[in-house]
Design an enzyme around this catalytic site. Structure first.
Site, PDB file in Angstrom:
ATOM      1  N   PRO A  53       0.837  -1.211   0.000  1.00  0.00           N
ATOM      2  CA  PRO A  53       0.000   0.000   0.000  1.00  0.00           C
ATOM      3  C   PRO A  53       0.864   1.250   0.000  1.00  0.00           C
ATOM      4  O   PRO A  53       1.877   1.305   0.700  1.00  0.00           O
ATOM      5  CB  PRO A  53      -0.790  -0.124   1.309  1.00  0.00           C
ATOM      6  CG  PRO A  53       0.040  -1.016   2.186  1.00  0.00           C
ATOM      7  CD  PRO A  53       0.760  -1.954   1.268  1.00  0.00           C
ATOM      8  N   CYS A  55       0.260   5.457   0.127  1.00  0.00           N
ATOM      9  CA  CYS A  55      -0.537   6.683   0.148  1.00  0.00           C
ATOM     10  C   CYS A  55      -0.093   7.608  -0.978  1.00  0.00           C
ATOM     11  O   CYS A  55       1.106   7.784  -1.201  1.00  0.00           O
ATOM     12  CB  CYS A  55      -0.334   7.432   1.467  1.00  0.00           C
ATOM     13  SG  CYS A  55      -1.226   6.710   2.828  1.00  0.00           S
ATOM     14  N   GLN A 130      -6.011  -1.515   2.092  1.00  0.00           N
ATOM     15  CA  GLN A 130      -5.544  -1.396   3.475  1.00  0.00           C
ATOM     16  C   GLN A 130      -6.497  -0.462   4.213  1.00  0.00           C
ATOM     17  O   GLN A 130      -6.661   0.694   3.827  1.00  0.00           O
ATOM     18  CB  GLN A 130      -4.125  -0.829   3.513  1.00  0.00           C
ATOM     19  CG  GLN A 130      -3.545  -0.818   4.923  1.00  0.00           C
ATOM     20  CD  GLN A 130      -2.174  -0.191   4.989  1.00  0.00           C
ATOM     21  OE1 GLN A 130      -1.976   0.932   4.534  1.00  0.00           O
ATOM     22  NE2 GLN A 130      -1.219  -0.895   5.573  1.00  0.00           N
ATOM     23  N   TYR A 213       0.538   3.881  13.604  1.00  0.00           N
ATOM     24  CA  TYR A 213      -0.844   4.362  13.511  1.00  0.00           C
ATOM     25  C   TYR A 213      -1.693   3.685  14.588  1.00  0.00           C
ATOM     26  O   TYR A 213      -1.180   2.926  15.409  1.00  0.00           O
ATOM     27  CB  TYR A 213      -1.363   4.164  12.082  1.00  0.00           C
ATOM     28  CG  TYR A 213      -0.536   4.971  11.099  1.00  0.00           C
ATOM     29  CD1 TYR A 213      -0.475   6.362  11.206  1.00  0.00           C
ATOM     30  CD2 TYR A 213       0.229   4.359  10.117  1.00  0.00           C
ATOM     31  CE1 TYR A 213       0.319   7.122  10.341  1.00  0.00           C
ATOM     32  CE2 TYR A 213       1.023   5.096   9.247  1.00  0.00           C
ATOM     33  CZ  TYR A 213       1.066   6.481   9.361  1.00  0.00           C
ATOM     34  OH  TYR A 213       1.857   7.227   8.524  1.00  0.00           O
ATOM     35  N   ARG A 261      -1.135  -5.981   8.617  1.00  0.00           N
ATOM     36  CA  ARG A 261       0.230  -5.479   8.467  1.00  0.00           C
ATOM     37  C   ARG A 261       0.724  -5.021   9.834  1.00  0.00           C
ATOM     38  O   ARG A 261       0.046  -4.220  10.503  1.00  0.00           O
ATOM     39  CB  ARG A 261       0.266  -4.313   7.484  1.00  0.00           C
ATOM     40  CG  ARG A 261       1.685  -3.964   7.084  1.00  0.00           C
ATOM     41  CD  ARG A 261       1.748  -2.940   5.986  1.00  0.00           C
ATOM     42  NE  ARG A 261       2.855  -3.247   5.094  1.00  0.00           N
ATOM     43  CZ  ARG A 261       3.497  -2.352   4.356  1.00  0.00           C
ATOM     44  NH1 ARG A 261       3.116  -1.097   4.355  1.00  0.00           N
ATOM     45  NH2 ARG A 261       4.495  -2.707   3.594  1.00  0.00           N
ATOM     46  N   LEU A 332      13.056  -2.442   1.232  1.00  0.00           N
ATOM     47  CA  LEU A 332      14.293  -2.442   0.434  1.00  0.00           C
ATOM     48  C   LEU A 332      14.566  -3.805  -0.204  1.00  0.00           C
ATOM     49  O   LEU A 332      15.682  -4.312  -0.132  1.00  0.00           O
ATOM     50  CB  LEU A 332      15.471  -1.938   1.264  1.00  0.00           C
ATOM     51  CG  LEU A 332      15.477  -0.414   1.455  1.00  0.00           C
ATOM     52  CD1 LEU A 332      16.699   0.025   2.237  1.00  0.00           C
ATOM     53  CD2 LEU A 332      15.439   0.330   0.117  1.00  0.00           C
ATOM     54  N   ARG A 355       8.675   1.255  -3.080  1.00  0.00           N
ATOM     55  CA  ARG A 355       9.437   2.209  -3.890  1.00  0.00           C
ATOM     56  C   ARG A 355       9.987   1.598  -5.176  1.00  0.00           C
ATOM     57  O   ARG A 355      10.007   2.253  -6.223  1.00  0.00           O
ATOM     58  CB  ARG A 355      10.571   2.797  -3.042  1.00  0.00           C
ATOM     59  CG  ARG A 355      10.050   3.734  -1.974  1.00  0.00           C
ATOM     60  CD  ARG A 355      11.066   4.021  -0.920  1.00  0.00           C
ATOM     61  NE  ARG A 355      11.367   2.865  -0.100  1.00  0.00           N
ATOM     62  CZ  ARG A 355      12.167   2.868   0.955  1.00  0.00           C
ATOM     63  NH1 ARG A 355      12.760   3.989   1.302  1.00  0.00           N
ATOM     64  NH2 ARG A 355      12.381   1.778   1.660  1.00  0.00           N
TER      65      ARG A 355
HETATM   66  C1  FMN Z   1       4.898   6.764  -1.361  1.00  0.00           C
HETATM   67  C2  FMN Z   1       4.740   5.787  -0.238  1.00  0.00           C
HETATM   68  C3  FMN Z   1       3.516   5.680   0.397  1.00  0.00           C
HETATM   69  C4  FMN Z   1       3.345   4.731   1.420  1.00  0.00           C
HETATM   70  N1  FMN Z   1       2.107   4.552   1.976  1.00  0.00           N
HETATM   71  C5  FMN Z   1       1.880   3.505   2.805  1.00  0.00           C
HETATM   72  C6  FMN Z   1       0.571   3.151   3.186  1.00  0.00           C
HETATM   73  O1  FMN Z   1      -0.429   3.711   2.728  1.00  0.00           O
HETATM   74  N2  FMN Z   1       0.439   2.131   4.072  1.00  0.00           N
HETATM   75  C7  FMN Z   1       1.505   1.435   4.555  1.00  0.00           C
HETATM   76  O2  FMN Z   1       1.328   0.521   5.352  1.00  0.00           O
HETATM   77  N3  FMN Z   1       2.750   1.731   4.160  1.00  0.00           N
HETATM   78  C8  FMN Z   1       2.955   2.721   3.268  1.00  0.00           C
HETATM   79  N4  FMN Z   1       4.216   2.957   2.800  1.00  0.00           N
HETATM   80  C9  FMN Z   1       5.304   2.048   3.187  1.00  0.00           C
HETATM   81  C10 FMN Z   1       5.478   0.968   2.119  1.00  0.00           C
HETATM   82  O3  FMN Z   1       4.295   0.200   1.948  1.00  0.00           O
HETATM   83  C11 FMN Z   1       6.651   0.044   2.419  1.00  0.00           C
HETATM   84  O4  FMN Z   1       6.395  -0.673   3.594  1.00  0.00           O
HETATM   85  C12 FMN Z   1       7.970   0.796   2.583  1.00  0.00           C
HETATM   86  O5  FMN Z   1       8.115   1.798   1.597  1.00  0.00           O
HETATM   87  C13 FMN Z   1       9.162  -0.153   2.505  1.00  0.00           C
HETATM   88  O6  FMN Z   1       9.141  -0.890   1.295  1.00  0.00           O
HETATM   89  P1  FMN Z   1      10.049  -0.453   0.027  1.00  0.00           P
HETATM   90  O7  FMN Z   1      11.465  -0.479   0.485  1.00  0.00           O
HETATM   91  O8  FMN Z   1       9.735  -1.505  -1.016  1.00  0.00           O
HETATM   92  O9  FMN Z   1       9.623   0.897  -0.413  1.00  0.00           O
HETATM   93  C14 FMN Z   1       4.423   3.915   1.817  1.00  0.00           C
HETATM   94  C15 FMN Z   1       5.658   4.075   1.190  1.00  0.00           C
HETATM   95  C16 FMN Z   1       5.822   4.977   0.167  1.00  0.00           C
HETATM   96  C17 FMN Z   1       7.167   5.062  -0.531  1.00  0.00           C
END
Ligand code: FMN
Length: 395
Positions: A53, A55, A130, A213, A261, A332, A355
């Site tokens: 997810p 945002c 979510q 949260y 989560r 990551l 990301r």
């Molecule tokens: C732009 C953005 C928005 C995010 N929004 C949420 C969200 O709505 N809910 C959530 O649980 N995590 C959110 N996250 C966290 C990601 O879901 C993820 O757990 C975190 O970025 C680590 O994973 P990654 O290294 O693949 O980015 C967000 C991350 C990014 C980059």
């Protein structure tokens, strides 16, 4: 009969018989786990890659906009197994920012409905949502304007609420401690949103109990200092999140997954940690939780996170070792072999990307090409298949 194994990349070229000696590729013997299907309830995942997810801070009064159609629409063509809609607030004051998506009334439901109708016309990727309440971390500015907290007296702000009247940072507005009536209202809001999600045909619900949260705030002793049956020992701190899980599980169609989560640790001495996470995961599993998604942090400004490739995978591994429901690792995970090794060694069953898939929305295609697997592509794009990956889109 002798079997000759040849290493190939890119394409399930299959067996090539010469005389009586079939030649197998590496993938025939050991096909990449990342592209093996997995079933959760009635939900069939084509592979082990899900979109986390994210945002977008692009909603108007909680309603999705054209941005969400563009954003979710392009991710729905990525070949991943599941698309998770961003944290969607169950009450307006549960939004992180004034521009967050909600699923709390007919207008917010209709806006998601319009987005999904368009996406489903062109993609059969399953979609999860979510459901969230931001607790004391609500009422903020959008990140690209600083992301700071907005006071209740400001036009875009409101009074936040939390398990205890403790702000995230000292200088922030103090949240109102949730009374029993208000907790019941929040629980019923989660139920109402889950029913709206069911009506929208959403394939799975993920409860947001991570990143500091509201539900995480109940779990962590750093943010939950209640003296009633919802605070104190671990059993009490887990009580409200588990009540919400039970209520949502009851409200959402039984054949569709309800997942959670979590933050596997606060990364702060004396906070929520992996032992408590494992206990929470076991309690969730006993109640019929379909899968658990293991992230970390977000609860306390003093967190010291050892950020690096796959830094949260050990947390997922600990939960995986203690439970038998599917476990999702995140954080990551950017490299195709890294992803394959996480699911291949059994650290987790599924990996989630945030990301990396924003950066490269065809990440699953490239992973399939790299690992010699097949991936789903829309018919309109089949002609983009590179010559050297002749069977990439043969899924
Ligand atoms: C732009 C953005 C928005 C995010 N929004 C949420 C969200 O709505 N809910 C959530 O649980 N995590 C959110 N996250 C966290 C990601 O879901 C993820 O757990 C975190 O970025 C680590 O994973 P990654 O290294 O693949 O980015 C967000 C991350 C990014 C980059």
């Amino acid at each position: 009969m002798a079997i000759i194994i040849v290493a190939t990349h890119g394409g399930n070229s299959g067996t090539r018989a010469t005389d009586d000696k079939p030649v197998l590729t590496e993938q025939d013997v050991n096909p990449p786990k990342l592209f093996q299907p997995l079933t959760i309830g009635n939900l069939v995942l084509r592979n082990r890659i899900v979109i986390a997810p994210m945002c977008q801070y692009s909603a108007v009064d909680g309603c999705m906009t054209d941005w969400h159609l563009i954003h979710l629409g392009h991710l729905a063509l990525s070949g991943a197994a599941l698309l998770t809609i961003e944290a969607s607030a169950v009450v307006p004051e549960g939004r992180i920012s004034w521009a967050d998506v909600g699923l709390y009334d007919d207008a917010t439901e209709a806006a998601i409905g319009r987005t999904l109708e368009s996406i489903r016309r062109w993609s059969d990727m399953p979609i999860a949502i979510q459901l969230a309440h931001a607790g004391r971390k609500a009422s903020t500015e959008v990140p690209w304007i600083g992301g700071g907290q907005i006071a209740p007296s400001d036009p875009h702000g409101w009074q936040t609420e939390a398990p205890s009247a403790i702000p995230f940072e000292k200088e922030q507005c103090t949240p109102t401690e949730l009374g029993r009536d208000r907790m019941i209202a929040v629980r019923e809001a989660f139920v109402a949103s889950a029913k709206r999600a069911a009506r929208l045909g959403i394939d799975a619900v993920q409860l947001h109990a991570a990143h500091g949260y509201l539900l995480h705030e109940f779990l962590s002793p750093l943010s939950n200092q209640r003296t009633d049956e919802y605070g104190g020992n671990l059993e009490n701190r887990m009580r409200f999140p588990l009540e919400i899980f039970d209520a949502v599980r009851d409200a959402f169609p039984s054949e569709r997954p309800v997942t959670v989560r979590v933050s596997g640790t606060d990364w702060v001495e004396g906070g929520w940690d992996i032992e408590q996470t494992v206990a929470f995961a076991e309690a969730l599993e006993a109640r019929g939780c379909s899968a658990i998604h293991v992230s970390s942090g977000g609860l306390h400004p003093a967190q010291a996170i050892p950020v690096g490739p796959g830094y949260q995978v050990p947390l997922a591994r600990s939960v995986k070792q203690a439970t038998s429901m599917p476990v999702i690792a995140v954080g990551l995970i950017t490299d195709y072999d890294q992803a394959e090794s996480i699911v291949g060694t059994g650290d987790a069953d599924i990996i989630a990307l945030a990301r990396a898939i924003l950066y490269d929305p065809r990440w699953p295609w490239h992973a399939a090409a790299h690992l010699g697997a097949n991936v789903n592509a829309p018919p309109q794009y089949l002609r983009s298949q590179p010559m050297r990956f002749r069977h990439l889109f043969d899924e």
